[in-house]
Scaffold this motif. Structure first.
Motif, short mmCIF file in Angstrom:
data_model
loop_
_atom_site.label_atom_id
_atom_site.label_comp_id
_atom_site.label_asym_id
_atom_site.label_seq_id
_atom_site.Cartn_x
_atom_site.Cartn_y
_atom_site.Cartn_z
N LEU A 234 0.84 -1.19 0.00
CA LEU A 234 0.00 0.00 0.00
C LEU A 234 0.88 1.24 0.00
CD1 LEU A 234 -2.94 1.11 0.36
CD2 LEU A 234 -2.55 0.99 2.82
N SER A 243 -2.73 0.45 -4.33
CA SER A 243 -2.73 -0.82 -3.60
C SER A 243 -2.26 -1.93 -4.53
CB SER A 243 -4.14 -1.14 -3.07
OG SER A 243 -5.08 -1.19 -4.14
N ALA A 491 -5.38 -1.17 4.76
CA ALA A 491 -5.85 -2.27 3.93
C ALA A 491 -6.28 -3.40 4.85
CB ALA A 491 -4.74 -2.74 2.98
N LEU A 503 -10.07 -0.98 1.34
CA LEU A 503 -9.24 0.06 1.91
C LEU A 503 -10.12 0.98 2.74
CD1 LEU A 503 -7.07 1.06 -1.20
CD2 LEU A 503 -6.43 -0.48 0.65
#
Length: 515
Positions: A234, A243, A491, A503
Motif C-alpha cells: 500500500l 494498492s 488495507a 481500503l
C-alpha cells in the motif's frame, strides 16, 4: 548616538544590532529591553509630572492617584504617626530597608495583603506597548504559540503584534511546517488587517494533530477492490492511493472520491512490494521483476530484470530504487533508465525489508540480520546482530536504524557504531510495519496492536484505536497501513471470508482549505 538598525532574519528571528558594532546576543537584548522599558516608563512619568518619581507617593501621583488618598477608613490616624514617619524619613536607605523587613515580619497576613493590593498595581506596566515594534516582536519570539494566542486577546495592539507573519513563520519552521496557507480577509476585522497565513498554517496543523489524538472520527471512505484477494502492499502520495495484491495487479484510487481510477496490469505473478513518488509507481512481484508505472496513464515505463526470485521489498529515493529479494541479494536501480547500478550480496536468506536514504542502504532478512551497506562500493559496513528470529520491518532516518522482528522485539541501532541503543519490548508477535518521524515511532504488530514509542527513551504509550474490525477476533485483520500528515489508509480483509477486502481511508483535516 549611533542609529539603531533592525532587520528580521529568515532563519533565526530578528537580528538587532547597532550600526558599526557587533550584533547583540539574546541575553544582552533582553537585558537591554528591560532597561529600555524602565527608561521609557520613567520618561513617561516624568513628562506627566515634570519630575522623575522619587517616592511611592510620587509614583502614585504620576499614575493618576492622589498621594494623600487613604485606603483605610477604619478610624482616625494613631497618635504619634507623624513622629514615626519623620523618624523613618530621617534614616538612610539601608536603614529604611531593614526597618521595612522588621515591619513586614510584625504584620498579620491581612495587613501584608493590604500592602500588596496598594503596591502591585503601581508597577504593572504594559512594557510591550512602550517598546519599539521591532523590540516588542523580538520579545514575543520567546513565547510559545499557545501563549502568543493568549497574548493576542490582551488588546488590539498586542493582537497586531501577535499576528505578525514573520513571527509565525519562525514558529512554523520550528515545528517543521514549511508552507503557509492562503487566508481570506475576514470582514469583521478592521480594513487592511489580515490574519497571518503562517499562523493559520500552525493552527491547522495543531487541529489536525488534535484530531489524530482525540478528535471525533468521521465516517471513513471505504474503497472496495481486488475481490477476495490479499492486499499485499500500500502506498499513497497526495490524493492518490495505490494498492498491490496477490491478484497480480495494482489499483490507483482517488483519496478524495474513493473511486478506482485505473488498474495497472502487466505482472504475471502476485505483487508483493511497491513504492510511489508523484505519478511514478514501482512494484515488485513474484514474477521476479520490478515494473515502473506512470500512475496517470497506467502505462508500464520499464520492466527491470535481474533478480532470480520474488522481489519482496523495495525503497525509492529520488530517481534510484533499491530492491530486496528472496534470492538473498539487493539491487540498486536507476528509475529513468531501468539500469541496474549495483548488486549487494551478503545475506544468507531472503531479504524481507529495505530502506535507502541516498547514501546508505539498510536491509533486514530472514537470516535474523540487519545490514548497513555502502551501495557505491557494494560493501557491508555493519552487520547488526541481536534479533533471534526473522526481521520483517525497518525504518532508517540517517542516524538510527529501527528493526522489527518475529522475535516480538523492536531494536533501535546507531547506524555509525552499529551498537544497539534500545530494545523495545511489549508486542506479542511480529512487527510488520513501522513509521518513524523524528524520535516518534509507530509500530503495527500482528498481535492486533499499534504502539507509539519514543526511540530516545524506549518508552511507549497507547493513544487510541483508530481502526477496529468487528471480525477482528474471527479472522479479520489489518494487512497494511500508510499514514500522511492528514490521512490514515488501512488495507483490511481476511483469508477466511469473515472480512471483505477493502481500503479504509480516515481524513483528519476537515478544514475548508483541504477540501
Amino acid at each position: 548616538m549611533d542609529q539603531t538598525s533592525v532587520t528580521v532574519g529568515p532563519d533565526h528571528g530578528p537580528d538587532i544590532s547597532y550600526c558599526g558594532s557587533r550584533p547583540w546576543t539574546r541575553h544582552q537584548l533582553l537585558w537591554g529591553a528591560e532597561l529600555l522599558s524602565l527608561y521609557l516608563y520613567c520618561g513617561v512619568t516624568q513628562s506627566l509630572t515634570g519630575t522623575t518619581p522619587t517616592t511611592f507617593g510620587d509614583l502614585r501621583a504620576a499614575n493618576g492617584h492622589s498621594a494623600q488618598r487613604r485606603r483605610v477608613t477604619s478610624g482616625p490616624p494613631p497618635s504619634g504617626l507623624q513622629d514615626w514617619l519623620h523618624t523613618f524619613q530621617a534614616w538612610s536607605g539601608p536603614e529604611r530597608l531593614l526597618a521595612l523587613d522588621e515591619l513586614i515580619d510584625s504584620c498579620e497576613s491581612n495587613q501584608v495583603k493590604h500592602m500588596m493590593q496598594v503596591i502591585e498595581p503601581q508597577f504593572q506596566r504594559d512594557f510591550i506597548s512602550l517598546l519599539p515594534k521591532e523590540l516588542a516582536l523580538y520579545v514575543l519570539t520567546f513565547l510559545e504559540p499557545r501563549d502568543l494566542m493568549h497574548a493576542a486577546q490582551t488588546c488590539s495592539y498586542w493582537r497586531i503584534l501577535a499576528e505578525d507573519n514573520l513571527l509565525w513563520r519562525e514558529k512554523c519552521r520550528e515545528e517543521g511546517i514549511e508552507e503557509p496557507l492562503v487566508v481570506k480577509r475576514r470582514k469583521t476585522l478592521k480594513p487592511g488587517f489580515l490574519h497571518s497565513p503562517w499562523k493559520s498554517a500552525y493552527v491547522q496543523q495543531h487541529r489536525i494533530e488534535s484530531n489524530w489524538r482525540t478528535g471525533d472520527i468521521t465516517s471513513p471512505k471505504v474503497l472496495k477492490g481486488h475481490d477476495d484477494h490479499v492486499i499485499t502492499c500500500l502506498q499513497f502520495c497526495g490524493d492518490l492511493i495505490v494498492s498491490g495484491s496477490d491478484d497480480n495487479t495494482l489499483k490507483v484510487w482517488s483519496a478524495l472520491t474513493g473511486k478506482c481510477l485505473r488498474t495497472l496490469v502487466g505482472h504475471t505473478g502476485g505483487v508483493w512490494s511497491s513504492q510511489m513518488s508523484g505519478n511514478i509507481v514501482i512494484s515488485g512481484s513474484t514474477d521476479r521483476t520490478l515494473k515502473v508505472w506512470d500512475a496517470e496513464s497506467g502505462e508500464c515505463v520499464h520492466t527491470l530484470y535481474g533478480h532470480t526470485s520474488t522481489v519482496r521489498c523495495i525503497h525509492l529515493h529520488d530517481k534510484q530504487v533499491v530492491s530486496g529479494s528472496r534470492d538473498a541479494t539487493l539491487r540498486l536501480w536507476d528509475v529513468d533508465s531501468g539500469e541496474c547500478l549495483h548488486v549487494l550480496t551478503g545475506h544468507v536468506a531472503a531479504v524481507r525489508c529495505v530502506q535507502y536514504d541516498g547514501r546508505r542502504v539498510v536491509s533486514g532478512g530472514y537470516d535474523f540480520m540487519v545490514k548497513v551497506w555502502d551501495p557505491e562500493t557494494e560493501t557491508c559496513l555493519h552487520t547488526l546482530q541481536g534479533h533471534t528470529n526473522r526481521v520483517y520491518s525497518l525504518q532508517f532516518d540517517g542516524a538510527y536504524v529501527v528493526s522489527g522482528s518475529l522475535d516480538t522485539s523492536i531494536r533501535v541501532w546507531d547506524v555509525v557504531t552499529g551498537g544497539c541503543v534500545h530494545t523495545l519490548t511489549g508486542h506479542q508477535s511480529l512487527t510488520s510495519g513501522m513509521e518513524l518521524k523524528n524520535n516518534i515511532l509507530v509500530s503495527g504488530n500482528a498481535d492486533s496492536t499499534v504502539r507509539v514509542w519514543d526511540i530516545r527513551t524506549g518508552q511507549w504509550e497507547w493513544i487510541r484505536d483508530l481502526v477496529a474490525l468487528q471480525s477482528g477476533g474471527s479472522g479479520g485483520v489489518v494487512w497494511r497501513i500508510r499514514a500522511s500528515n492528514t490521512r490514515l489508509v488501512a488495507a483490511v480483509g481476511s483469508r477466511n471470508g469473515t472480512e471483505e477486502t477493502k481500503l479504509v481511508v480516515l481524513d483528519f483535516d476537515l478544514t475548508d482549505t483541504h477540501k
